[in-house]
Design a protein around this motif. Structure first.
Motif, mmCIF file in Angstrom:
data_model
loop_
_atom_site.group_PDB
_atom_site.id
_atom_site.type_symbol
_atom_site.label_atom_id
_atom_site.label_comp_id
_atom_site.label_asym_id
_atom_site.label_seq_id
_atom_site.Cartn_x
_atom_site.Cartn_y
_atom_site.Cartn_z
ATOM 1 N N VAL A 125 3.377 5.805 5.839
ATOM 2 C CA VAL A 125 3.446 5.668 7.295
ATOM 3 C C VAL A 125 4.838 5.216 7.731
ATOM 4 C CG1 VAL A 125 2.628 4.293 9.261
ATOM 5 C CG2 VAL A 125 0.990 5.325 7.687
ATOM 6 N N GLY A 159 -0.185 4.113 1.045
ATOM 7 C CA GLY A 159 -0.448 4.749 2.333
ATOM 8 C C GLY A 159 0.399 4.180 3.446
ATOM 9 N N VAL A 160 0.507 2.850 3.509
ATOM 10 C CA VAL A 160 1.318 2.215 4.545
ATOM 11 C C VAL A 160 2.779 2.592 4.393
ATOM 12 C CG1 VAL A 160 2.256 -0.011 5.288
ATOM 13 C CG2 VAL A 160 -0.204 0.297 5.080
ATOM 14 N N SER A 199 -1.412 5.961 12.518
ATOM 15 C CA SER A 199 -2.264 4.829 12.155
ATOM 16 C C SER A 199 -2.503 4.716 10.662
ATOM 17 C CB SER A 199 -3.634 4.947 12.841
ATOM 18 O OG SER A 199 -3.519 4.897 14.239
ATOM 19 N N HIS A 200 -2.791 3.499 10.254
ATOM 20 C CA HIS A 200 -3.287 3.232 8.905
ATOM 21 C C HIS A 200 -4.378 2.191 9.006
ATOM 22 C CE1 HIS A 200 -3.567 1.249 4.963
ATOM 23 N NE2 HIS A 200 -3.216 2.418 4.468
ATOM 24 N N SER A 225 0.822 -1.203 0.000
ATOM 25 C CA SER A 225 0.000 0.000 0.000
ATOM 26 C C SER A 225 0.861 1.260 0.000
ATOM 27 C CB SER A 225 -0.908 -0.010 1.230
ATOM 28 O OG SER A 225 -1.331 1.284 1.578
#
Length: 267
Positions: A132, A128-129, A230-231, A126
């Protein structure tokens, strides 16, 4: 240049998502679908798995699949992935590995193969991850003193490894930023009278239940305040689109071990 893709574990949850995502990716072509030899989908159109025929027939012959494909995307199990890797190495094909649960020795086997073929190996594809991961590195360096680190993760009832590969990678990112070795400072469970928490440890908590796709939170707990990064995944599509991005990234590369930080230019 269009990358020709084979998808391992085509009938699985991630396999189906990858088939769907490939159809919407202009620089990727789905050319081969692989499944276990005893799968009821062998010999059927892989498009049936996502509701639209595509002309790619599900098979179990990896050599035949690699005759058509430039790259194999694999989100299966460690033993299957390593078997696929050996064939890819022999035939000089690229691999994107999203499988988790590897031992240190198995990870070394992947690294050895990557000396001869290009491999993207990441615990989480991901975008997004992976953003992070970058944020965690920055946060850990700023909050290096006076903050306890705890990693929480939750996944669906079918996940077989714990903690998740993503949670472990989050712990590794933080440990590296703090100059620690995760193997020495990780605490994977607490029960009974454990005594006071020692400041150098990184704790992990795991939840398994229902259909949770994937939730991860890293807490930096100080006295009087707590920082949480967080994700939360609402579907598996971000993992699939990230894997496709990784496959495109490998086009034209002869060998090397890469992760999503390389794919996204975050190094």
């Amino acid at each position: 240049m269009t990358v020709k893709l084979a998808i391992a574990g085509a009938s699985g949850r991630m396999g189906r998502m990858l088939i769907e995502a490939t159809a919407a990716t202009p620089d990727a072509e789905f050319v081969a679908a692989l499944d276990r030899a005893d799968s009821p989908f062998i010999g059927r159109d892989a498009g049936e798995l996502v509701g639209t025929a595509c002309g790619v027939i599900v098979g179990s012959d990896l050599n035949a699949a690699f005759q058509k494909a430039d790259c194999l995307i694999d989100f299966t199990r460690p033993e299957a992935t390593l078997a696929h890797l050996q064939v890819a190495r022999h035939l000089k094909r690229a691999m994107v590995i999203g499988t988790t649960g590897f031992t240190a020795e198995q990870k070394a086997e992947i690294a050895e193969a990557a000396r001869e073929i290009p491999v993207v190996f990441a615990p989480n594809m991901s975008v997004g991850v992976n953003t992070v991961f970058k944020l965690l590195d920055v946060a850990a360096r700023i909050l290096a003193s006076g903050y306890d680190v705890e990693v929480f993760e939750a996944h669906h009832r079918y996940k077989v490894d714990a903690p998740s590969g993503t949670a472990l990678r989050m712990g590794e990112v933080v440990a590296q930023a703090l100059g620690r070795d995760l193997q020495e400072c990780a605490v994977y469970g607490r029960e009974g009278v454990t005594g006071e928490r020692t400041p150098e440890t990184i704790g992990f908590a795991t939840v398994r239940g229902g259909d949770v796709v994937g939730d991860h939170t890293v807490m930096f707990c100080g006295l009087g305040e707590r920082v949480e990064i967080s994700h939360k995944a609402g579907s598996r599509m971000p993992y699939a689109t990230g894997a496709l991005r990784a496959a495109v990234f490998l086009q034209g590369r002869n060998a090397g071990l890469f992760d999503m930080q390389d794919v996204l230019g975050l190094r």
